[in-house]
Design a protein around this motif. Structure first.
Motif, PDB file in Angstrom:
ATOM      1  N   LEU A   5       0.841  -1.190   0.000  1.00  0.00           N
ATOM      2  CA  LEU A   5       0.000   0.000   0.000  1.00  0.00           C
ATOM      3  C   LEU A   5       0.879   1.243   0.000  1.00  0.00           C
ATOM      4  N   CYS A   6       0.735   2.087  -0.998  1.00  0.00           N
ATOM      5  CA  CYS A   6       1.474   3.343  -1.042  1.00  0.00           C
ATOM      6  C   CYS A   6       1.071   4.193   0.155  1.00  0.00           C
ATOM      7  N   TYR A   7       2.039   4.561   0.969  1.00  0.00           N
ATOM      8  CA  TYR A   7       1.752   5.088   2.299  1.00  0.00           C
ATOM      9  C   TYR A   7       2.458   6.408   2.543  1.00  0.00           C
ATOM     10  N   SER A   8       1.708   7.365   3.102  1.00  0.00           N
ATOM     11  CA  SER A   8       2.256   8.688   3.411  1.00  0.00           C
ATOM     12  C   SER A   8       2.370   8.967   4.900  1.00  0.00           C
ATOM     13  N   GLY A   9       1.706   8.139   5.711  1.00  0.00           N
ATOM     14  CA  GLY A   9       1.609   8.442   7.134  1.00  0.00           C
ATOM     15  C   GLY A   9       0.387   9.271   7.477  1.00  0.00           C
ATOM     16  N   GLY A  10      -0.424   9.600   6.461  1.00  0.00           N
ATOM     17  CA  GLY A  10      -1.629  10.382   6.663  1.00  0.00           C
ATOM     18  C   GLY A  10      -2.856   9.521   6.894  1.00  0.00           C
ATOM     19  N   LYS A  11      -3.994  10.196   7.070  1.00  0.00           N
ATOM     20  CA  LYS A  11      -5.212   9.490   7.466  1.00  0.00           C
ATOM     21  C   LYS A  11      -5.782   8.613   6.356  1.00  0.00           C
ATOM     22  N   ASP A  12      -5.715   9.063   5.101  1.00  0.00           N
ATOM     23  CA  ASP A  12      -6.341   8.310   4.024  1.00  0.00           C
ATOM     24  C   ASP A  12      -5.640   6.976   3.798  1.00  0.00           C
ATOM     25  N   SER A  13      -4.317   7.006   3.668  1.00  0.00           N
ATOM     26  CA  SER A  13      -3.604   5.758   3.409  1.00  0.00           C
ATOM     27  C   SER A  13      -3.655   4.826   4.619  1.00  0.00           C
ATOM     28  N   THR A  14      -3.713   5.394   5.829  1.00  0.00           N
ATOM     29  CA  THR A  14      -3.837   4.548   7.015  1.00  0.00           C
ATOM     30  C   THR A  14      -5.214   3.907   7.081  1.00  0.00           C
ATOM     31  N   LEU A  15      -6.258   4.672   6.774  1.00  0.00           N
ATOM     32  CA  LEU A  15      -7.608   4.105   6.750  1.00  0.00           C
ATOM     33  C   LEU A  15      -7.707   3.018   5.684  1.00  0.00           C
ATOM     34  N   ALA A  16      -7.065   3.227   4.545  1.00  0.00           N
ATOM     35  CA  ALA A  16      -7.061   2.201   3.494  1.00  0.00           C
ATOM     36  C   ALA A  16      -6.436   0.906   4.014  1.00  0.00           C
ATOM     37  N   ALA A  17      -5.372   1.023   4.794  1.00  0.00           N
ATOM     38  CA  ALA A  17      -4.741  -0.173   5.369  1.00  0.00           C
ATOM     39  C   ALA A  17      -5.715  -0.926   6.261  1.00  0.00           C
ATOM     40  N   LEU A  18      -6.482  -0.204   7.072  1.00  0.00           N
ATOM     41  CA  LEU A  18      -7.454  -0.850   7.952  1.00  0.00           C
ATOM     42  C   LEU A  18      -8.539  -1.559   7.150  1.00  0.00           C
ATOM     43  N   PHE A  19      -8.970  -0.954   6.042  1.00  0.00           N
ATOM     44  CA  PHE A  19      -9.970  -1.588   5.186  1.00  0.00           C
ATOM     45  C   PHE A  19      -9.454  -2.902   4.615  1.00  0.00           C
ATOM     46  N   LEU A  20      -8.194  -2.930   4.228  1.00  0.00           N
ATOM     47  CA  LEU A  20      -7.628  -4.080   3.522  1.00  0.00           C
ATOM     48  C   LEU A  20      -7.121  -5.177   4.444  1.00  0.00           C
ATOM     49  N   ASP A  21      -7.006  -4.862   5.713  1.00  0.00           N
ATOM     50  CA  ASP A  21      -6.342  -5.747   6.669  1.00  0.00           C
ATOM     51  C   ASP A  21      -7.018  -7.109   6.801  1.00  0.00           C
ATOM     52  N   SER A  22      -8.314  -7.171   6.596  1.00  0.00           N
ATOM     53  CA  SER A  22      -9.035  -8.436   6.758  1.00  0.00           C
ATOM     54  C   SER A  22      -8.750  -9.422   5.632  1.00  0.00           C
ATOM     55  N   PHE A  23      -8.235  -8.933   4.522  1.00  0.00           N
ATOM     56  CA  PHE A  23      -8.082  -9.777   3.338  1.00  0.00           C
ATOM     57  C   PHE A  23      -6.631  -9.978   2.902  1.00  0.00           C
ATOM     58  N   TYR A  24      -5.735  -9.080   3.329  1.00  0.00           N
ATOM     59  CA  TYR A  24      -4.357  -9.117   2.847  1.00  0.00           C
ATOM     60  C   TYR A  24      -3.376  -8.977   4.000  1.00  0.00           C
ATOM     61  N   ASP A  25      -2.161  -9.455   3.751  1.00  0.00           N
ATOM     62  CA  ASP A  25      -1.032  -9.111   4.613  1.00  0.00           C
ATOM     63  C   ASP A  25      -0.490  -7.781   4.094  1.00  0.00           C
ATOM     64  N   VAL A  26      -0.836  -6.718   4.797  1.00  0.00           N
ATOM     65  CA  VAL A  26      -0.578  -5.362   4.311  1.00  0.00           C
ATOM     66  C   VAL A  26       0.841  -4.924   4.667  1.00  0.00           C
ATOM     67  N   ARG A  27       1.550  -4.447   3.664  1.00  0.00           N
ATOM     68  CA  ARG A  27       2.857  -3.831   3.850  1.00  0.00           C
ATOM     69  C   ARG A  27       2.749  -2.367   3.409  1.00  0.00           C
ATOM     70  N   LEU A  28       3.113  -1.452   4.284  1.00  0.00           N
ATOM     71  CA  LEU A  28       3.063  -0.032   3.956  1.00  0.00           C
ATOM     72  C   LEU A  28       4.359   0.363   3.259  1.00  0.00           C
ATOM     73  N   VAL A  29       4.222   0.997   2.095  1.00  0.00           N
ATOM     74  CA  VAL A  29       5.373   1.289   1.242  1.00  0.00           C
ATOM     75  C   VAL A  29       5.413   2.778   0.931  1.00  0.00           C
ATOM     76  N   THR A  30       6.549   3.388   1.184  1.00  0.00           N
ATOM     77  CA  THR A  30       6.744   4.802   0.862  1.00  0.00           C
ATOM     78  C   THR A  30       7.894   4.944  -0.123  1.00  0.00           C
ATOM     79  N   GLY A  31       7.641   5.673  -1.194  1.00  0.00           N
ATOM     80  CA  GLY A  31       8.688   5.934  -2.168  1.00  0.00           C
ATOM     81  C   GLY A  31       9.573   7.084  -1.720  1.00  0.00           C
ATOM     82  N   ARG A  32      10.861   6.970  -2.022  1.00  0.00           N
ATOM     83  CA  ARG A  32      11.798   8.041  -1.670  1.00  0.00           C
ATOM     84  C   ARG A  32      12.726   8.295  -2.856  1.00  0.00           C
ATOM     85  N   PHE A  33      13.034   9.576  -3.056  1.00  0.00           N
ATOM     86  CA  PHE A  33      13.905   9.991  -4.148  1.00  0.00           C
ATOM     87  C   PHE A  33      15.334  10.266  -3.688  1.00  0.00           C
TER      88      PHE A  33
END
Length: 205
Positions: A5-33
């Protein structure tokens, strides 16, 4: 099933993780340049909400092109879209069954069209999910108030765990701080401090 899950540390991406948690092994991923270390804010948020975290290196030339485009446009929308699509491509390169993001129904940017989603899935052999795509801002805010401890405020005062801080730094180096203020409009940003326990009150912080 493994999901990045593309992750920023904000509320939207965190809420998305909670939605998906029942079905997937969720890994939070942040891109860095490699421009700043602000991705560490996302790593700290991921630890507080209890999900595995991975920082993925992105192509700096994409950030530089996006920053130039923002300066040319005078607004961030197209550059942000360009970087988000690149981050999803990198996430899809990981050893996962699915990739996801926290885009909502009423987001203007970033957005992933049906054609883009299908292309991503076909080329990488993954599923693309956008669990908040059916939710508007008010629904998201109500769910967040019930489940997450969130710090909100003007974007300049809130930790940025995604690539926005790096794009701002590139623009500042190229054209100065005034250009950053001109390109990025004032907006409210969120940063997740944890998951609420049962009975926690919403402080509105």
């Amino acid at each position: 099933m493994e999901l990045a899950l593309c992750y920023s540390g904000g509320k939207d991406s965190t809420l998305a993780a909670l939605f998906l948690d029942s079905f997937y092994d969720v890994r939070l991923v942040t891109g860095r340049f490699g421009v700043t270390d602000d991705w560490e804010h996302a790593a700290a948020a991921a630890e507080r909400v209890g999900y595995p975290f991975e920082a993925v290196d992105l192509d700096r030339s994409v950030a530089e092109a996006a920053a130039e485009r923002m300066l040319d446009d005078g607004y961030p929308r197209n550059g942000i879209q360009q970087v988000h699509e690149h981050a999803l491509e990198r996430a899809a390169d990981l050893d996962v069954d699915a990739v996801a993001d926290g885009t909502r129904r009423d987001d203007r940017v970033p957005t992933i069209s049906r054609a883009q989603a299908q292309s991503l899935e076909d080329r990488h052999g993954v599923d693309y999910l956008s669990p908040l795509a059916g939710l508007g801002r008010h629904a998201v805010d109500r769910l967040v108030a019930e489940t997450l401890d969130v710090q909100t405020g003007p974007s300049e005062s809130i930790p940025k765990g995604d690539y926005e801080a790096e794009l701002r730094a590139l623009i500042a180096a190229e054209a100065g701080d005034d250009a950053v203020a001109s390109v990025f409009p004032d907006h409210e940003q969120s940063y997740v401090r944890g998951v609420r326990s049962d009975g926690d009150a919403d402080t509105g912080a």
